[in-house]
Design a protein around this motif. Structure first.
Motif, short mmCIF file in Angstrom:
data_model
loop_
_atom_site.label_atom_id
_atom_site.label_comp_id
_atom_site.label_asym_id
_atom_site.label_seq_id
_atom_site.Cartn_x
_atom_site.Cartn_y
_atom_site.Cartn_z
N LYS A 30 49.11 44.43 -4.97
CA LYS A 30 49.30 43.37 -3.98
C LYS A 30 48.02 42.51 -3.85
N GLY A 31 48.22 41.25 -3.57
CA GLY A 31 47.08 40.36 -3.36
C GLY A 31 46.50 40.50 -1.96
N GLY A 32 45.28 40.05 -1.80
CA GLY A 32 44.67 39.99 -0.47
C GLY A 32 44.31 41.32 0.15
N VAL A 33 44.19 42.38 -0.68
CA VAL A 33 43.88 43.70 -0.11
C VAL A 33 42.38 43.92 0.02
N GLY A 34 41.58 42.98 -0.52
CA GLY A 34 40.12 43.09 -0.35
C GLY A 34 39.32 43.34 -1.62
N LYS A 35 39.94 43.15 -2.79
CA LYS A 35 39.23 43.41 -4.06
C LYS A 35 37.90 42.66 -4.16
N THR A 36 37.95 41.36 -3.89
CA THR A 36 36.75 40.55 -4.09
C THR A 36 35.64 40.99 -3.14
N ASN A 37 36.00 41.33 -1.92
CA ASN A 37 34.99 41.84 -0.99
C ASN A 37 34.45 43.19 -1.45
N GLY A 140 42.53 39.58 -10.82
CA GLY A 140 43.49 38.98 -9.92
C GLY A 140 44.46 40.05 -9.42
N ALA A 141 45.31 39.68 -8.51
CA ALA A 141 46.30 40.64 -8.02
C ALA A 141 47.44 40.73 -9.03
N GLY A 142 48.23 41.80 -8.87
CA GLY A 142 49.46 41.88 -9.65
C GLY A 142 49.32 42.56 -10.98
N ASN A 192 41.55 50.21 1.57
CA ASN A 192 40.79 49.26 2.39
C ASN A 192 41.57 48.95 3.67
N MET A 193 40.85 48.47 4.67
CA MET A 193 41.43 48.08 5.95
C MET A 193 42.17 49.23 6.63
N ALA A 194 41.62 50.44 6.49
CA ALA A 194 42.23 51.59 7.14
C ALA A 194 41.81 51.61 8.61
N PRO A 226 37.08 50.94 6.50
CA PRO A 226 37.84 50.64 7.72
C PRO A 226 38.12 49.16 7.89
N TYR A 227 39.16 48.85 8.62
CA TYR A 227 39.37 47.47 9.03
C TYR A 227 38.18 47.12 9.93
N ASP A 228 37.52 46.00 9.65
CA ASP A 228 36.30 45.66 10.37
C ASP A 228 36.22 44.15 10.51
N PRO A 229 36.22 43.64 11.74
CA PRO A 229 36.18 42.18 11.94
C PRO A 229 34.91 41.53 11.37
N GLU A 230 33.89 42.32 11.09
CA GLU A 230 32.68 41.75 10.48
C GLU A 230 32.95 41.25 9.06
N VAL A 231 34.00 41.81 8.41
CA VAL A 231 34.28 41.39 7.02
C VAL A 231 34.76 39.93 7.00
N PRO A 232 35.82 39.58 7.75
CA PRO A 232 36.20 38.16 7.75
C PRO A 232 35.09 37.24 8.25
N ALA A 234 31.91 37.72 7.71
CA ALA A 234 31.00 37.57 6.55
C ALA A 234 31.60 36.59 5.54
N VAL A 235 32.92 36.66 5.36
CA VAL A 235 33.59 35.73 4.43
C VAL A 235 33.37 34.30 4.91
N ARG A 236 33.55 34.10 6.21
CA ARG A 236 33.36 32.75 6.76
C ARG A 236 31.94 32.25 6.51
N1 ATP Z 1 37.73 45.99 5.48
C1 ATP Z 1 38.19 44.80 5.92
N2 ATP Z 1 38.35 44.56 7.22
C2 ATP Z 1 38.82 43.39 7.68
N3 ATP Z 1 39.19 42.37 6.88
C3 ATP Z 1 39.05 42.54 5.55
C4 ATP Z 1 38.55 43.75 5.00
N4 ATP Z 1 38.54 43.63 3.65
C5 ATP Z 1 38.99 42.39 3.38
N5 ATP Z 1 39.30 41.74 4.50
C6 ATP Z 1 39.83 40.36 4.61
O1 ATP Z 1 40.96 40.26 3.78
C7 ATP Z 1 41.00 38.99 3.15
C8 ATP Z 1 41.23 39.17 1.67
O2 ATP Z 1 40.10 39.75 1.07
P1 ATP Z 1 39.74 39.49 -0.47
O3 ATP Z 1 39.69 38.07 -0.78
O4 ATP Z 1 38.55 40.33 -0.77
O5 ATP Z 1 41.05 40.15 -1.13
P2 ATP Z 1 41.51 40.11 -2.64
O6 ATP Z 1 42.23 41.39 -2.90
O7 ATP Z 1 40.36 39.81 -3.51
O8 ATP Z 1 42.53 38.89 -2.65
P3 ATP Z 1 43.20 38.22 -3.95
O9 ATP Z 1 44.28 39.14 -4.38
O10 ATP Z 1 43.72 36.92 -3.42
O11 ATP Z 1 42.11 38.05 -4.97
C9 ATP Z 1 39.69 38.28 3.46
O12 ATP Z 1 39.95 37.26 4.36
C10 ATP Z 1 38.83 39.34 4.10
O13 ATP Z 1 38.08 38.84 5.15
#
Ligand code: ATP
Ligand code: MG
Length: 287
Positions: A30-37, A140-142, A192-194, A226-232, A234-236
């Motif tokens: 799935k996309g957006g799960v946090g790989k890039t972070n 990438g995702a998928g 991620n985001m547990a 863990p799910y952590d509001p500091e991550v978004p 930091a992204v900003r």
């Molecule tokens: N541990 C976390 N806690 C809270 N938010 C998070 C956490 N990890 C990632 N996020 C948020 O989730 C969003 C997606 O993260 P990220 O871009 O790293 O995902 P991705 O898997 O690389 O996405 P894509 O599949 O589009 O490449 C971001 O906005 C990020 O702030």
């Protein structure tokens, strides 16, 4: 001596020694799960532990690692693929001195690499041997052919998922296709985001239950972030959370992940950083 220079001297200094780069592809269904972070923070944590880290943004159609880190690349993997520069010339320095190979965004032709382009990438990555200890690949995702290519080329695939059922089923789909079509049998899994350690472990157990039933694979648990509001946040701010909020729960989890990556022996590397199959392919193409 900077890393690019180290690279040059390692390429010219006498007979080549057996390379020892540890290549880890970070993937998810799935996309957006946090790989890039995960990639950005793990890279930084490893670099701070004395490893020379290179990150390849392999989300070739929709790159965003450079944006996440606030970088301004002068060249991308697209230039490398077009033969306009070598991979070392496309390197851009990131936080802590990590080196990044940026991808280009918005080029449809890169969403499905040809065999010739794959060989260029393998050849170029191969030319980096000796200059880096760890190669992290942000895919990438998928289950696109690019993702499968990078996952099979690296010695290790780190599958990222979240506790959501859809992330779980998509992670399973990715593992299934890698196991059944590409004979990949070992995976490392990060949740991620547990909302708690328990929730992370539960998601891992759920995944293991289905893989044990239907696939011949071995999953290793890399822990949870863990799910952590500091991550978004930091992204900003276009910074790794490790820099912005080093004591935050996510940062502590990334530090632990780095310890685990260093502590666990890498998967067998018959011929160095790239897997044997790809090495053979490369040798044949060169011949
Ligand atoms: N541990 C976390 N806690 C809270 N938010 C998070 C956490 N990890 C990632 N996020 C948020 O989730 C969003 C997606 O993260 P990220 O871009 O790293 O995902 P991705 O898997 O690389 O996405 P894509 O599949 O589009 O490449 C971001 O906005 C990020 O702030
Ligand atoms: Mg990403």
């Amino acid at each position: 001596m900077d890393q690019a220079e180290g690279l040059r001297s390692s390429r010219t200094a006498g007979p080549r020694t057996e390379p020892a780069i540890q290549a880890i592809a970070v993937a998810s269904g799935k996309g957006g799960v946090g790989k890039t972070n995960v990639v950005a923070n793990l890279a930084l944590a490893l670099q701070r532990r004395g490893k020379r880290v290179i990150v390849v943004d392999a989300d070739l159609g929709l790159a965003n690692l450079d944006t996440l880190l606030g970088l301004h690349p002068h060249a991308t993997l697209r230039h490398v693929l077009r033969g306009e520069c070598a991979i070392r010339e496309a390197l851009v320095g990131g936080p802590g001195g990590i080196q990044i190979v940026p991808a280009a965004s918005g080029f449809e032709e890169l969403t499905q690499l040809t065999q010739a382009q794959r060989l260029v990438i393998l050849d170029q990555v191969d030319s980096l041997d000796g200059a880096f200890d760890v190669l992290l690949i942000d895919t990438g995702a998928g289950i696109s052919s690019n993702v499968l290519f990078f996952a099979t080329a690296a010695q290790e695939t780190l599958v990222v998922l979240t506790p959501e059922p859809t992330a779980l089923t998509d992670a399973y789909a990715l593992i299934k296709i890698l196991a059944t079509r590409y004979a990949e049998h070992n995976f490392t899994v990060l949740v991620n985001m547990a909302r708690s350690e328990w929730e992370g472990r539960k998601a891992f157990m759920q995944l293991t239950r289905v893989t044990e039933r239907f696939l011949q694979v071995s999953l290793r648990y890399a822990g949870s972030v863990p799910y952590d509001p500091e991550v978004p946040e930091a992204v900003r701010r276009q910074q790794p959370v490790l820099d912005l909020a080093p004591a935050s729960p996510a940062s502590r989890a990334f530090e632990q992940l780095a310890e685990r990556v260093l502590g666990t022996p890498a998967a067998p590397r018959p011929k160095g950083g790239l897997q044997f199959f790809f090495r053979r392919l490369l040798a044949e193409a060169r011949a």
